[in-house]
Design a protein around this motif. Structure first.
Motif, PDB file in Angstrom:
ATOM      1  N   LYS A   1       0.944  -1.401  -0.136  1.00 16.06           N
ATOM      2  CA  LYS A   1      -0.095  -0.117   0.023  1.00 16.06           C
ATOM      3  C   LYS A   1       0.715   1.326   0.255  1.00 16.06           C
ATOM      4  O   LYS A   1       0.779   1.808  -0.637  1.00 16.06           O
TER       5      LYS A   1
ATOM      6  N   TYR B   1       1.997   1.556  -3.524  1.00 20.76           N
ATOM      7  CA  TYR B   1       0.739   1.978  -4.367  1.00 20.76           C
ATOM      8  C   TYR B   1       0.740   3.555  -4.071  1.00 20.76           C
ATOM      9  O   TYR B   1       0.497   4.334  -4.756  1.00 20.76           O
ATOM     10  N   SER B   2       1.021   4.129  -3.097  1.00 19.73           N
ATOM     11  CA  SER B   2       0.416   5.434  -2.687  1.00 19.73           C
ATOM     12  C   SER B   2       1.641   6.558  -2.870  1.00 19.73           C
ATOM     13  O   SER B   2       1.435   7.472  -3.893  1.00 19.73           O
TER      14      SER B   2
ATOM     15  N   LYS C   1       1.345   6.902  -6.781  1.00 15.92           N
ATOM     16  CA  LYS C   1      -0.257   7.653  -7.108  1.00 15.92           C
ATOM     17  C   LYS C   1       0.842   8.932  -6.761  1.00 15.92           C
ATOM     18  O   LYS C   1      -0.046  10.269  -7.758  1.00 15.92           O
ATOM     19  N   SER C   2       0.716   9.439  -5.474  1.00 21.82           N
ATOM     20  CA  SER C   2       1.552  10.525  -5.001  1.00 21.82           C
ATOM     21  C   SER C   2       1.858  11.251  -6.328  1.00 21.82           C
ATOM     22  O   SER C   2       2.183  12.937  -6.009  1.00 21.82           O
TER      23      SER C   2
ATOM     24  N   ASN D   1       1.706  10.749  -9.148  1.00 15.26           N
ATOM     25  CA  ASN D   1       1.376  10.321 -10.602  1.00 15.26           C
ATOM     26  C   ASN D   1       2.114   9.428 -11.384  1.00 15.26           C
ATOM     27  O   ASN D   1       2.362   9.717 -12.953  1.00 15.26           O
TER      28      ASN D   1
ATOM     29  N   LYS E   1       3.176   7.223 -13.927  1.00 15.77           N
ATOM     30  CA  LYS E   1       2.512   6.654 -15.230  1.00 15.77           C
ATOM     31  C   LYS E   1       4.321   5.396 -15.930  1.00 15.77           C
ATOM     32  O   LYS E   1       3.867   4.895 -16.789  1.00 15.77           O
TER      33      LYS E   1
ATOM     34  N   ARG F   1      -1.053  -1.210 -10.166  1.00 17.23           N
ATOM     35  CA  ARG F   1      -2.618  -0.780  -9.979  1.00 17.23           C
ATOM     36  C   ARG F   1      -2.626   0.778  -9.585  1.00 17.23           C
ATOM     37  O   ARG F   1      -3.753   1.786 -10.021  1.00 17.23           O
ATOM     38  N   ALA F   2      -1.552   1.208  -9.424  1.00 15.90           N
ATOM     39  CA  ALA F   2      -1.310   2.813  -9.194  1.00 15.90           C
ATOM     40  C   ALA F   2      -1.189   3.892 -10.686  1.00 15.90           C
ATOM     41  O   ALA F   2      -1.898   4.908 -10.935  1.00 15.90           O
TER      42      ALA F   2
ATOM     43  N   PRO G   1      -2.128   4.671 -14.351  1.00 16.63           N
ATOM     44  CA  PRO G   1      -3.102   5.841 -14.655  1.00 16.63           C
ATOM     45  C   PRO G   1      -3.438   4.412 -16.590  1.00 16.63           C
ATOM     46  O   PRO G   1      -2.750   3.841 -16.612  1.00 16.63           O
TER      47      PRO G   1
END
Ligand code: SAH
Ligand code: DHB
Ligand code: MG
Length: 217
Positions: free
Chosen positions: A49, A52-53, A56-57, A59, A61, A79-80, A82
């Motif tokens: 997690k 993942y976080s 995400k933080s 972005n 790609k 899973r993070a 786009p």
């Protein structure tokens, strides 16, 4: 005193129960790894997690992973991504790669994830010479003796603001009497690296270990 009677396992369970419960796909991934006889040295759900976080933080790609095993951390990271994101994961063991590909397909991430088989340093040379990608995030989690070479090789492939994450940087004799273990020397190198601002985040599974977060300036 709070915490005095709790083990790292109990703290980790508390965190993952609240923030990182595994869905059926992650549970099956662990089960398939066990059935295939792969070692249970994947990141914990809570560290998954965290990966993942962090992805995400910023972005993320374009993600590169070094050390796939059965694809457990790969799934958390992918899973993070786009819709048009990509993850390449490097693995030396054909058998590990095959288990990972099955797990990644079951997770519906086949279109975004590519597992490449070979010694990571060789695969990295090809990537930096032939492909010259610009990564947002690199996760280093293969053979610990290779960390310094991996870090030096991927640093130029990272965008400013991108990050290199390295697992197990408090384990593997990082803390030793003469500060001369491979991991101690790796940590010293990262700490003194002017191109990055870095820290080790303590993480837990059955014992305390560390995740290095090195952000490119
Ligand atoms: N990231 C995974 C765990 C990786 S375990 C997870 O958290 O789910 C470390 C993996 O690195 C093993 O599968 C091992 O086979 C692989 N490995 C070891 N040496 C390697 C090398 N030189 N090149 C590529 N992969 C390597
Ligand atoms: C080992 C490797 C890992 O990546 C890990 O998270 C734990 C242990 C190992 O090789 O022992
Ligand atoms: Mg690890």
């Amino acid at each position: 005193m709070f915490g005095a009677n709790h083990t790292p396992i109990e703290f980790d369970k508390y965190i993952s129960n609240l923030y990182a419960s595994e869905d059926e796909i992650l549970k099956s991934t662990i089960q398939e790894m066990k059935t295939a006889g792969l070692p249970s040295i994947n990141v914990s759900a809570s560290e998954g997690k965290l990966l993942y976080s962090l992805a995400k933080s910023i972005n993320a790609k374009m993600i590169l992973e070094i050390g796939t095993l059965g694809g457990y951390s790969t799934i958390w990271l992918a899973r993070a991504l786009p819709e048009d994101g990509e993850l390449v994961s490097l693995e030396i063991e054909q058998k590990h790669a095959e288990v990972a590909r099955k797990n990644i397909a079951r997770a519906g991430l086949k279109a975004k994830v590519e597992v490449r088989v070979g010694p990571a340093l060789e695969l990295l040379r090809h990537i930096s010479e032939a492909e010259q990608p610009l990564y947002d995030l690199v996760f280093i989690d293969a053979d610990k003796d290779g960390y310094l070479d991996y870090f030096k090789t991927v640093a130029p492939l990272l965008r400013p603001g991108g990050m290199i994450l390295c697992d197990n940087t408090l384990g593997h004799s990082a803390i030793c009497k003469h500060n001369d273990s491979k991991m101690a020397l790796f940590n010293k190198y990262v700490a003194e690296c002017d191109d990055f601002t870095s820290i080790i985040i303590p993480v837990m599974r059955d014992k305390i270990d560390g995740l290095t977060m090195a952000v490119k300036k």
